[in-house]
Design a protein around this motif. Structure first.
Motif, PDB file in Angstrom:
ATOM      1  N   ARG A  15       0.826  -1.216   0.000  1.00  0.00           N
ATOM      2  CA  ARG A  15       0.000   0.000   0.000  1.00  0.00           C
ATOM      3  C   ARG A  15       0.853   1.255   0.000  1.00  0.00           C
ATOM      4  O   ARG A  15       0.895   1.981   0.992  1.00  0.00           O
ATOM      5  CB  ARG A  15      -0.918   0.016   1.229  1.00  0.00           C
ATOM      6  CG  ARG A  15      -1.985  -1.070   1.183  1.00  0.00           C
ATOM      7  CD  ARG A  15      -2.743  -1.110   2.493  1.00  0.00           C
ATOM      8  NE  ARG A  15      -3.672  -2.217   2.533  1.00  0.00           N
ATOM      9  CZ  ARG A  15      -3.326  -3.469   2.682  1.00  0.00           C
ATOM     10  NH1 ARG A  15      -2.050  -3.800   2.797  1.00  0.00           N
ATOM     11  NH2 ARG A  15      -4.235  -4.433   2.727  1.00  0.00           N
ATOM     12  N   ARG A  22       0.455   1.934  -6.339  1.00  0.00           N
ATOM     13  CA  ARG A  22       0.000   0.609  -5.881  1.00  0.00           C
ATOM     14  C   ARG A  22      -0.190  -0.306  -7.067  1.00  0.00           C
ATOM     15  O   ARG A  22       0.278  -1.424  -7.095  1.00  0.00           O
ATOM     16  CB  ARG A  22      -1.346   0.713  -5.161  1.00  0.00           C
ATOM     17  CG  ARG A  22      -1.222   1.345  -3.825  1.00  0.00           C
ATOM     18  CD  ARG A  22      -2.561   1.449  -3.149  1.00  0.00           C
ATOM     19  NE  ARG A  22      -2.461   2.561  -2.214  1.00  0.00           N
ATOM     20  CZ  ARG A  22      -3.455   3.109  -1.582  1.00  0.00           C
ATOM     21  NH1 ARG A  22      -4.676   2.671  -1.772  1.00  0.00           N
ATOM     22  NH2 ARG A  22      -3.259   4.101  -0.763  1.00  0.00           N
ATOM     23  N   ASN A  81      -3.414  -9.962   3.653  1.00  0.00           N
ATOM     24  CA  ASN A  81      -2.518  -9.501   2.583  1.00  0.00           C
ATOM     25  C   ASN A  81      -2.055 -10.664   1.704  1.00  0.00           C
ATOM     26  O   ASN A  81      -1.943 -10.532   0.488  1.00  0.00           O
ATOM     27  CB  ASN A  81      -1.302  -8.782   3.180  1.00  0.00           C
ATOM     28  CG  ASN A  81      -1.645  -7.360   3.616  1.00  0.00           C
ATOM     29  OD1 ASN A  81      -2.656  -6.815   3.185  1.00  0.00           O
ATOM     30  ND2 ASN A  81      -0.813  -6.777   4.464  1.00  0.00           N
TER      31      ASN A  81
END
Ligand code: UTP
Length: 235
Positions: A15, A22, A81
Protein backbone atom coordinates in the motif's frame (compact mmCIF):
# COMPACT_ATOMS: atom_id res chain seq x y z
CA UNK A 1 17.36 -29.14 -9.64
CA UNK A 2 14.56 -26.59 -9.32
CA UNK A 3 15.66 -23.52 -7.44
CA UNK A 4 13.37 -22.53 -4.55
CA UNK A 5 13.44 -18.88 -3.51
CA UNK A 6 11.92 -17.55 -0.32
CA UNK A 7 10.95 -13.90 -0.01
CA UNK A 8 9.58 -11.97 2.97
CA UNK A 9 7.52 -9.17 1.48
CA UNK A 10 6.95 -6.29 3.91
CA UNK A 11 3.25 -5.52 4.29
CA UNK A 12 3.85 -1.79 3.79
CA UNK A 13 4.89 -2.51 0.17
CA UNK A 14 1.32 -3.44 -0.77
CA UNK A 15 0.00 0.00 0.00
CA UNK A 16 2.25 2.83 -1.20
CA UNK A 17 0.86 6.25 -0.33
CA UNK A 18 -0.14 7.05 -3.93
CA UNK A 19 -2.86 4.86 -5.45
CA UNK A 20 -1.17 5.02 -8.87
CA UNK A 21 2.00 3.47 -7.44
CA UNK A 22 0.00 0.61 -5.88
CA UNK A 23 -1.21 -0.58 -9.26
CA UNK A 24 2.22 -0.15 -10.79
CA UNK A 25 3.94 -2.11 -8.01
CA UNK A 26 1.40 -4.94 -8.08
CA UNK A 27 1.71 -5.13 -11.87
CA UNK A 28 5.50 -5.38 -11.65
CA UNK A 29 5.28 -8.01 -8.92
CA UNK A 30 2.90 -10.01 -11.09
CA UNK A 31 5.40 -9.86 -13.96
CA UNK A 32 8.16 -11.08 -11.67
CA UNK A 33 6.04 -14.05 -10.61
CA UNK A 34 5.30 -14.96 -14.24
CA UNK A 35 9.04 -14.67 -14.97
CA UNK A 36 10.05 -16.96 -12.05
CA UNK A 37 7.42 -19.52 -12.99
CA UNK A 38 8.37 -19.32 -16.68
CA UNK A 39 11.99 -20.09 -15.77
CA UNK A 40 10.90 -23.21 -13.88
CA UNK A 41 11.68 -21.66 -10.46
CA UNK A 42 9.68 -22.00 -7.26
CA UNK A 43 8.81 -19.15 -4.97
CA UNK A 44 7.57 -19.01 -1.39
CA UNK A 45 6.29 -15.54 -0.51
CA UNK A 46 5.68 -14.60 3.12
CA UNK A 47 3.63 -11.40 3.30
CA UNK A 48 3.66 -8.92 6.19
CA UNK A 49 0.62 -7.27 7.73
CA UNK A 50 1.44 -3.60 7.02
CA UNK A 51 -1.35 -1.08 7.62
CA UNK A 52 -4.18 -3.52 8.57
CA UNK A 53 -1.90 -5.16 11.16
CA UNK A 54 -0.95 -1.82 12.71
CA UNK A 55 -4.55 -0.58 12.71
CA UNK A 56 -5.93 -3.83 14.12
CA UNK A 57 -3.33 -4.08 16.86
CA UNK A 58 -3.79 -0.38 17.81
CA UNK A 59 -7.56 -0.87 18.05
CA UNK A 60 -7.38 -4.07 20.10
CA UNK A 61 -4.58 -2.70 22.33
CA UNK A 62 -7.05 -0.32 24.00
CA UNK A 63 -8.95 -3.30 25.34
CA UNK A 64 -6.59 -6.30 25.34
CA UNK A 65 -3.18 -6.35 26.99
CA UNK A 66 -2.23 -9.99 26.32
CA UNK A 67 0.52 -9.81 23.70
CA UNK A 68 -0.32 -13.25 22.24
CA UNK A 69 -3.86 -12.09 21.50
CA UNK A 70 -2.56 -8.92 19.87
CA UNK A 71 -0.15 -11.02 17.81
CA UNK A 72 -3.14 -13.07 16.58
CA UNK A 73 -4.70 -9.84 15.29
CA UNK A 74 -1.45 -9.12 13.43
CA UNK A 75 -1.35 -12.66 12.02
CA UNK A 76 -4.91 -12.29 10.67
CA UNK A 77 -3.81 -9.12 8.83
CA UNK A 78 -0.81 -10.89 7.29
CA UNK A 79 -3.16 -13.60 5.97
CA UNK A 80 -5.46 -10.95 4.51
CA UNK A 81 -2.52 -9.50 2.58
CA UNK A 82 -1.38 -12.99 1.56
CA UNK A 83 -4.86 -13.71 0.20
CA UNK A 84 -4.82 -10.49 -1.84
CA UNK A 85 -1.58 -11.51 -3.57
CA UNK A 86 -2.59 -15.16 -3.94
CA UNK A 87 -5.84 -14.15 -5.69
CA UNK A 88 -4.02 -11.69 -7.96
CA UNK A 89 -1.59 -14.43 -9.05
CA UNK A 90 -4.39 -16.98 -9.48
CA UNK A 91 -6.27 -14.50 -11.62
CA UNK A 92 -3.51 -14.49 -14.25
CA UNK A 93 -3.36 -18.27 -14.27
CA UNK A 94 -0.17 -18.79 -12.26
CA UNK A 95 0.42 -22.17 -10.66
CA UNK A 96 -0.28 -20.87 -7.14
CA UNK A 97 -1.22 -23.00 -4.12
CA UNK A 98 -4.99 -22.58 -3.62
CA UNK A 99 -4.73 -22.35 0.18
CA UNK A 100 -2.84 -20.04 2.52
CA UNK A 101 -0.72 -22.37 4.67
CA UNK A 102 -0.61 -21.65 8.40
CA UNK A 103 2.67 -23.44 9.14
CA UNK A 104 6.00 -23.45 7.31
CA UNK A 105 5.88 -27.27 7.23
CA UNK A 106 2.59 -27.13 5.33
CA UNK A 107 3.99 -24.44 3.02
CA UNK A 108 7.12 -26.43 2.20
CA UNK A 109 4.94 -29.42 1.20
CA UNK A 110 2.82 -27.16 -1.04
CA UNK A 111 5.99 -25.88 -2.74
CA UNK A 112 6.60 -29.46 -3.93
CA UNK A 113 3.34 -29.32 -5.93
CA UNK A 114 2.99 -25.65 -6.93
CA UNK A 115 5.34 -23.04 -8.38
CA UNK A 116 4.17 -20.31 -6.02
CA UNK A 117 3.04 -20.47 -2.39
CA UNK A 118 1.87 -17.35 -0.58
CA UNK A 119 1.48 -17.26 3.19
CA UNK A 120 1.37 -14.83 6.11
CA UNK A 121 2.17 -15.37 9.76
CA UNK A 122 2.11 -18.57 11.77
CA UNK A 123 2.17 -18.28 15.58
CA UNK A 124 2.60 -15.40 18.08
CA UNK A 125 6.02 -14.17 19.17
CA UNK A 126 7.70 -13.13 15.92
CA UNK A 127 7.02 -11.40 12.60
CA UNK A 128 6.81 -12.68 9.03
CA UNK A 129 10.59 -12.14 8.65
CA UNK A 130 11.05 -15.08 11.03
CA UNK A 131 8.40 -17.10 9.18
CA UNK A 132 10.35 -16.58 5.93
CA UNK A 133 13.57 -17.81 7.56
CA UNK A 134 11.75 -20.88 8.92
CA UNK A 135 10.28 -21.56 5.48
CA UNK A 136 13.73 -21.27 3.86
CA UNK A 137 15.04 -23.75 6.44
CA UNK A 138 12.12 -26.17 5.87
CA UNK A 139 12.52 -26.00 2.08
CA UNK A 140 16.26 -26.54 2.23
CA UNK A 141 16.93 -23.06 0.75
CA UNK A 142 20.28 -21.55 1.74
CA UNK A 143 19.13 -17.96 1.57
CA UNK A 144 16.15 -15.70 2.06
CA UNK A 145 15.33 -12.27 0.66
CA UNK A 146 13.75 -9.71 2.98
CA UNK A 147 12.10 -7.10 0.77
CA UNK A 148 11.19 -4.11 2.89
CA UNK A 149 10.80 -0.33 2.66
CA UNK A 150 14.41 0.64 3.43
CA UNK A 151 17.34 0.44 1.03
CA UNK A 152 19.99 -1.03 3.36
CA UNK A 153 20.62 -2.12 6.90
CA UNK A 154 22.34 0.85 8.59
CA UNK A 155 24.85 0.74 11.45
CA UNK A 156 22.36 2.83 13.48
CA UNK A 157 18.79 3.96 12.99
CA UNK A 158 18.93 6.46 10.07
CA UNK A 159 15.66 8.06 11.24
CA UNK A 160 17.41 9.16 14.43
CA UNK A 161 21.05 9.53 13.37
CA UNK A 162 22.19 11.72 10.46
CA UNK A 163 25.58 10.01 10.46
CA UNK A 164 24.14 6.46 10.05
CA UNK A 165 26.02 4.49 7.39
CA UNK A 166 24.57 1.85 5.05
CA UNK A 167 26.15 -1.58 5.27
CA UNK A 168 26.64 -3.72 2.17
CA UNK A 169 28.06 -7.05 3.32
CA UNK A 170 27.97 -8.05 6.98
CA UNK A 171 27.95 -11.15 9.15
CA UNK A 172 24.86 -12.40 10.95
CA UNK A 173 26.63 -11.67 14.26
CA UNK A 174 27.03 -8.02 13.25
CA UNK A 175 23.32 -7.88 12.38
CA UNK A 176 22.47 -9.40 15.77
CA UNK A 177 24.49 -6.61 17.43
CA UNK A 178 22.32 -4.03 15.62
CA UNK A 179 18.88 -5.62 16.03
CA UNK A 180 19.45 -7.30 19.41
CA UNK A 181 17.95 -10.73 19.99
CA UNK A 182 14.91 -9.89 22.13
CA UNK A 183 11.52 -10.52 20.45
CA UNK A 184 9.63 -7.39 19.39
CA UNK A 185 6.31 -6.49 21.00
CA UNK A 186 3.12 -6.84 18.87
CA UNK A 187 3.18 -4.42 15.93
CA UNK A 188 6.70 -3.17 16.74
CA UNK A 189 9.01 -2.89 13.73
CA UNK A 190 12.75 -3.34 13.14
CA UNK A 191 14.83 -3.53 9.97
CA UNK A 192 14.98 -7.32 10.53
CA UNK A 193 13.04 -9.10 13.28
CA UNK A 194 15.55 -10.18 16.00
CA UNK A 195 13.87 -13.61 16.16
CA UNK A 196 14.52 -14.02 12.42
CA UNK A 197 18.17 -13.13 12.97
CA UNK A 198 18.53 -15.85 15.63
CA UNK A 199 16.78 -18.46 13.46
CA UNK A 200 18.90 -17.57 10.40
CA UNK A 201 22.05 -17.93 12.49
CA UNK A 202 20.88 -21.33 13.83
CA UNK A 203 19.99 -22.64 10.35
CA UNK A 204 22.97 -20.97 8.54
CA UNK A 205 20.73 -19.04 6.16
CA UNK A 206 22.09 -15.97 4.36
CA UNK A 207 19.77 -12.96 4.15
CA UNK A 208 19.48 -10.26 1.48
CA UNK A 209 17.76 -7.10 2.73
CA UNK A 210 16.64 -4.84 -0.10
CA UNK A 211 14.13 -2.12 -0.97
CA UNK A 212 11.07 -4.00 -2.23
CA UNK A 213 9.50 -0.79 -3.57
CA UNK A 214 11.82 -1.29 -6.54
CA UNK A 215 10.87 -4.68 -7.99
CA UNK A 216 13.97 -4.74 -10.22
CA UNK A 217 16.13 -5.14 -7.08
CA UNK A 218 14.13 -8.20 -6.09
CA UNK A 219 14.39 -9.54 -9.63
CA UNK A 220 18.19 -9.17 -9.58
CA UNK A 221 18.54 -10.82 -6.16
CA UNK A 222 16.39 -13.79 -7.25
CA UNK A 223 18.41 -14.16 -10.44
CA UNK A 224 21.63 -14.26 -8.41
CA UNK A 225 22.75 -10.95 -9.98
CA UNK A 226 24.28 -8.08 -8.08
CA UNK A 227 21.64 -6.02 -6.27
CA UNK A 228 21.59 -2.87 -4.14
CA UNK A 229 20.97 -3.84 -0.57
CA UNK A 230 22.66 -5.54 2.38
CA UNK A 231 23.92 -9.09 2.17
CA UNK A 232 24.07 -10.81 5.56
CA UNK A 233 26.25 -13.90 5.69
CA UNK A 234 25.47 -16.66 8.15
CA UNK A 235 28.42 -18.89 7.33
P1 UTP B 1 4.57 -8.35 10.26
O1 UTP B 1 5.36 -9.51 9.85
O2 UTP B 1 3.77 -7.64 9.27
O3 UTP B 1 5.51 -7.29 11.02
O4 UTP B 1 3.63 -8.79 11.44
P2 UTP B 1 6.55 -6.26 10.39
O5 UTP B 1 7.60 -7.05 9.70
O6 UTP B 1 6.98 -5.36 11.49
O7 UTP B 1 5.71 -5.36 9.40
P3 UTP B 1 5.62 -5.24 7.81
O8 UTP B 1 6.55 -6.23 7.19
O9 UTP B 1 6.01 -3.84 7.51
O10 UTP B 1 4.19 -5.54 7.49
C1 UTP B 1 2.72 -7.88 12.06
C2 UTP B 1 2.43 -8.35 13.46
O11 UTP B 1 1.73 -9.61 13.41
C3 UTP B 1 2.16 -10.47 14.48
C4 UTP B 1 3.14 -9.63 15.31
O12 UTP B 1 2.42 -8.95 16.31
C5 UTP B 1 3.68 -8.62 14.29
O13 UTP B 1 4.15 -7.45 14.90
N1 UTP B 1 2.73 -11.73 13.92
C6 UTP B 1 3.02 -11.83 12.59
C7 UTP B 1 2.92 -12.84 14.73
O14 UTP B 1 2.69 -12.78 15.94
N2 UTP B 1 3.38 -14.02 14.18
C8 UTP B 1 3.66 -14.15 12.87
O15 UTP B 1 4.07 -15.24 12.42
C9 UTP B 1 3.50 -13.01 12.06
Amino acid sequence: MTRTHIVALGGSLLRPEEAEKRQQWLGQLRQLIVHVEGNGGKLGIVVGGGLPAREGIELAKNIISDSEKLDEVGIAATRLNATILQQIFLDIGCNVAPSIPTTTGEASKLIDSYSIVVMGGTTPGHTTDAVAIALARDCGARNCVIATNVDYVYDKDPREHDDANPMFDISIDRLAEITGTEPLSPGQSAVVDPVAVGWARDASIDIAVLDGRDISLLDNALEGKEFSGTLIRSV
